[in-house]
Write a protein that holds these residues in place. Sequence first.
Motif, short mmCIF file in Angstrom:
data_model
loop_
_atom_site.label_atom_id
_atom_site.label_comp_id
_atom_site.label_asym_id
_atom_site.label_seq_id
_atom_site.Cartn_x
_atom_site.Cartn_y
_atom_site.Cartn_z
N GLY A 8 61.33 44.41 82.84
CA GLY A 8 61.76 43.23 83.56
C GLY A 8 61.80 41.95 82.75
N GLY A 9 61.44 42.01 81.49
CA GLY A 9 61.48 40.80 80.67
C GLY A 9 62.89 40.45 80.26
N GLY A 10 63.01 39.37 79.47
CA GLY A 10 64.32 38.98 78.99
C GLY A 10 64.41 37.49 78.77
N LEU A 11 65.66 37.03 78.69
CA LEU A 11 65.96 35.61 78.48
C LEU A 11 66.35 34.96 79.80
N VAL A 12 65.75 33.82 80.08
CA VAL A 12 66.05 33.10 81.32
C VAL A 12 66.04 31.61 81.03
N GLN A 13 66.84 30.87 81.77
CA GLN A 13 66.89 29.42 81.60
C GLN A 13 65.68 28.76 82.26
N PRO A 14 65.29 27.59 81.79
CA PRO A 14 64.21 26.85 82.46
C PRO A 14 64.51 26.67 83.95
N GLY A 15 63.48 26.86 84.76
CA GLY A 15 63.64 26.79 86.20
C GLY A 15 64.00 28.11 86.84
N GLY A 16 64.31 29.10 86.03
CA GLY A 16 64.69 30.41 86.55
C GLY A 16 63.50 31.28 86.89
N SER A 17 63.82 32.51 87.28
CA SER A 17 62.79 33.47 87.72
C SER A 17 62.97 34.81 87.03
N LEU A 18 61.87 35.49 86.88
CA LEU A 18 61.85 36.88 86.41
C LEU A 18 60.75 37.61 87.15
N ARG A 19 60.93 38.92 87.27
CA ARG A 19 59.89 39.76 87.85
C ARG A 19 59.54 40.86 86.87
N LEU A 20 58.31 40.85 86.41
CA LEU A 20 57.82 41.89 85.53
C LEU A 20 57.20 43.02 86.35
N SER A 21 57.38 44.22 85.87
CA SER A 21 56.75 45.39 86.49
C SER A 21 55.97 46.14 85.43
N ASN A 77 51.77 53.09 91.89
CA ASN A 77 51.02 52.89 90.64
C ASN A 77 51.63 51.78 89.79
N THR A 78 51.98 50.70 90.45
CA THR A 78 52.71 49.62 89.77
C THR A 78 52.11 48.26 90.13
N VAL A 79 52.05 47.41 89.12
CA VAL A 79 51.66 46.02 89.32
C VAL A 79 52.83 45.14 88.91
N TYR A 80 52.98 44.03 89.62
CA TYR A 80 54.12 43.14 89.41
C TYR A 80 53.65 41.73 89.07
N LEU A 81 54.52 41.01 88.41
CA LEU A 81 54.30 39.59 88.20
C LEU A 81 55.61 38.86 88.50
N GLN A 82 55.63 38.17 89.61
CA GLN A 82 56.79 37.36 89.96
C GLN A 82 56.61 35.98 89.34
N MET A 83 57.56 35.61 88.51
CA MET A 83 57.47 34.34 87.78
C MET A 83 58.61 33.44 88.21
N ASN A 84 58.28 32.33 88.82
CA ASN A 84 59.26 31.35 89.28
C ASN A 84 59.08 30.03 88.53
N SER A 85 60.09 29.20 88.61
CA SER A 85 60.05 27.88 87.96
C SER A 85 59.60 27.98 86.51
N LEU A 86 60.21 28.90 85.81
CA LEU A 86 59.78 29.17 84.44
C LEU A 86 60.04 27.97 83.53
N LYS A 87 59.14 27.81 82.57
CA LYS A 87 59.19 26.70 81.62
C LYS A 87 59.28 27.27 80.20
N PRO A 88 59.79 26.50 79.27
CA PRO A 88 59.84 26.99 77.88
C PRO A 88 58.46 27.43 77.36
N GLU A 89 57.42 26.77 77.81
CA GLU A 89 56.07 27.13 77.35
C GLU A 89 55.57 28.46 77.93
N ASP A 90 56.32 29.05 78.83
CA ASP A 90 56.00 30.40 79.32
C ASP A 90 56.52 31.48 78.37
N THR A 91 57.27 31.08 77.37
CA THR A 91 57.79 32.04 76.41
C THR A 91 56.65 32.72 75.67
N ALA A 92 56.66 34.05 75.72
CA ALA A 92 55.58 34.83 75.11
C ALA A 92 55.88 36.31 75.27
#
Length: 120
Positions: A8-21, A77-92
């Motif tokens: 679920g990772g990838g490139l997203v613009q600031p303010g966007g959302s991603l969901r990791l599984s 058997n899955t854990v998720y991380l919903q990430m909203n309002s992403l910021k450049p400092e969330d890059t990792a």
Amino acid sequence: QVHLVESGGGLVQPGGSLRLSCAASGIIFSMYGMGWYRQAPGKQRELVATFSSGRSSIVYADSVKGRFTISRDNAKNTVYLQMNSLKPEDTAVYYCNAYILSNGVRHDYWGQGIQVTVSS
């Protein structure tokens, strides 16, 4: 053998959302604390969010409170991380973590990591 596979990772613009599984195998999932950590270039790995080993509480890093949400589906058997309002400092690189306490000793297992890049 324990396997933790992130997606679920990838490139997203600031303010966007991603969901990791993170899909886990080789463990009795419901018995493990599950969480997410991240590591930015030149920095130490840090906690993002985690369920406590007793699953009675959730801990978030101050930097992600109100923006990220951790959840788990024991049937899948899955854990998720919903990430909203992403910021450049969330890059990792984000790592899935599974842990269990046995006789007072914590045993940790890690996924291979997945890149999240927040950039315009």
